[in-house]
Design an enzyme around this catalytic site. Structure first.
Site, mmCIF file in Angstrom:
data_model
loop_
_atom_site.group_PDB
_atom_site.id
_atom_site.type_symbol
_atom_site.label_atom_id
_atom_site.label_comp_id
_atom_site.label_asym_id
_atom_site.label_seq_id
_atom_site.Cartn_x
_atom_site.Cartn_y
_atom_site.Cartn_z
ATOM 1 N N PRO A 82 -6.002 -2.507 3.314
ATOM 2 C CA PRO A 82 -6.172 -2.591 1.854
ATOM 3 C C PRO A 82 -7.632 -2.443 1.432
ATOM 4 O O PRO A 82 -7.921 -2.234 0.256
ATOM 5 C CB PRO A 82 -5.654 -3.994 1.511
ATOM 6 C CG PRO A 82 -4.932 -4.483 2.709
ATOM 7 C CD PRO A 82 -5.498 -3.767 3.888
ATOM 8 N N GLU A 109 -4.027 -10.801 10.704
ATOM 9 C CA GLU A 109 -4.959 -10.849 9.568
ATOM 10 C C GLU A 109 -5.917 -9.676 9.543
ATOM 11 O O GLU A 109 -6.555 -9.402 8.543
ATOM 12 C CB GLU A 109 -5.763 -12.158 9.592
ATOM 13 C CG GLU A 109 -4.929 -13.399 9.372
ATOM 14 C CD GLU A 109 -4.057 -13.315 8.134
ATOM 15 O OE1 GLU A 109 -4.620 -13.142 7.039
ATOM 16 O OE2 GLU A 109 -2.828 -13.416 8.261
ATOM 17 N N ARG A 147 4.819 16.688 5.040
ATOM 18 C CA ARG A 147 5.539 17.566 4.108
ATOM 19 C C ARG A 147 4.660 18.713 3.592
ATOM 20 O O ARG A 147 5.149 19.680 3.035
ATOM 21 C CB ARG A 147 6.166 16.784 2.943
ATOM 22 C CG ARG A 147 5.177 16.043 2.082
ATOM 23 C CD ARG A 147 5.857 15.225 1.001
ATOM 24 N NE ARG A 147 6.275 16.047 -0.124
ATOM 25 C CZ ARG A 147 7.524 16.333 -0.433
ATOM 26 N NH1 ARG A 147 8.518 15.875 0.280
ATOM 27 N NH2 ARG A 147 7.814 17.088 -1.467
ATOM 28 N N ASP A 162 5.456 19.968 -6.234
ATOM 29 C CA ASP A 162 5.504 18.507 -6.227
ATOM 30 C C ASP A 162 4.669 17.933 -7.367
ATOM 31 O O ASP A 162 3.726 18.560 -7.819
ATOM 32 C CB ASP A 162 4.863 17.948 -4.938
ATOM 33 C CG ASP A 162 5.868 17.815 -3.808
ATOM 34 O OD1 ASP A 162 7.067 17.984 -4.056
ATOM 35 O OD2 ASP A 162 5.428 17.539 -2.682
HETATM 36 N N1 ADE Z 1 -2.201 -2.853 5.526
HETATM 37 C C1 ADE Z 1 -1.761 -3.887 4.791
HETATM 38 N N2 ADE Z 1 -1.708 -3.562 3.505
HETATM 39 C C2 ADE Z 1 -2.128 -2.264 3.406
HETATM 40 C C3 ADE Z 1 -2.288 -1.348 2.337
HETATM 41 N N3 ADE Z 1 -2.020 -1.679 1.079
HETATM 42 N N4 ADE Z 1 -2.731 -0.117 2.621
HETATM 43 C C4 ADE Z 1 -3.016 0.220 3.882
HETATM 44 N N5 ADE Z 1 -2.891 -0.585 4.929
HETATM 45 C C5 ADE Z 1 -2.440 -1.832 4.694
#
Ligand code: ADE
Length: 244
Positions: A82, A109, A147, A162
């Site tokens: 994230p 984590e 794709r 797309d």
């Molecule tokens: N791992 C956990 N959440 C994630 C996300 N939103 N994007 C990429 N990898 C992740």
């Protein structure tokens, strides 16, 4: 978990047709202890577990060595997290041109920060929310990339048409029946005039994008016909604000 990607749908077909090759490496195979430990408690305390640097380092090194044998010198290496750069269609189109991609899916984590010192990993996020691991994000990224490989889609134009392919949202689609319980499909789509169909679709795509995602239009260059359609739409919008 990855059977969803490699055995089904567009990506599954691409793998079967050998348009791409997806290979898996398990960090547990790069451990030295009887338990095949890949994680431990974080230094400094706190909840959850952290993935050990050594199994990840060894696994990534083994992947690089195999790719080197196949002539890929400095593969793009991506850690799904994230904290990363947000995945979008521009990045997908960049990645499909790479000879190989190495994706690292973390669990727990996170991973020991020293993995980044050992390998040049880019971080990529699939959105501002937290999943329990990088496997689903890796599959999302791979599906989007696969794709785009020429031949992966049945119809040659499908990927080009797309959503986002030209920076716009997709237009609405219709198929039989022409009339469903009084809900009619647009006659223009059945008229056989390809130029009119294209114009209608572009107009719908512009209208949707302007209403739902105006941010997408901000930095996008407009063709003369797009400008004309947008001006038309703005005029209509001024008179009445419909659902679409
Ligand atoms: N791992 C956990 N959440 C994630 C996300 N939103 N994007 C990429 N990898 C992740």
């Amino acid at each position: 978990m990855f059977a969803a990607l490699t055995q089904f749908g567009v990506s599954g077909r691409a793998v079967k047709q050998q348009l791409c090759c997806v290979k898996f490496w398990n960090p547990r195979d790069f451990t030295q202890d009887n338990y095949h430990t890949v994680d431990d408690r974080p230094f400094g305390g706190g909840p959850g577990m952290v993935m050990l640097v050594e199994p990840l380092d060894l696994a990534l090194t083994a992947v690089k060595t195999e790719l080197l044998r196949r002539g890929v010198v400095a593969p793009r290496m991506i850690y799904l997290s994230p904290q990363g750069r947000r995945l979008d269609q521009a990045l997908v189109e960049e990645l499909v041109r790479e000879p190989a991609l190495v994706l690292l899916a973390g669990r727990y984590e996170g991973i020991d920060e020293r993995v980044f010192a050992r390998h040049r990993l880019e971080e990529v996020s699939i959105g501002d929310y937290v999943l329990s691991g990088g496997e689903l994000p890796a599959m999302v990224l791979l599906d989007a990339v696969i794709r785009q490989i020429p031949g992966a889609l049945g119809h040659a134009d499908s990927a080009r048409e797309d959503s986002f392919a030209d920076g716009l949202l997709d237009c609405p689609h219709y198929t039989r029946p022409e009339d469903y319980l009084g809900l009619k499909s647009p006659p223009v789509l059945r008229g056989g005039n390809h130029a009119e169909v294209s114009r209608w679709r572009l107009r719908q795509a512009l209208s949707r994008t302007a209403r739902r995602r105006p941010d997408l239009l901000e930095h996008r260059a407009m063709s003369p016909v797009e400008l004309e359609l947008l001006t038309e739409l703005l005029g209509e919008n001024h008179r009445e604000t419909g659902p679409e």
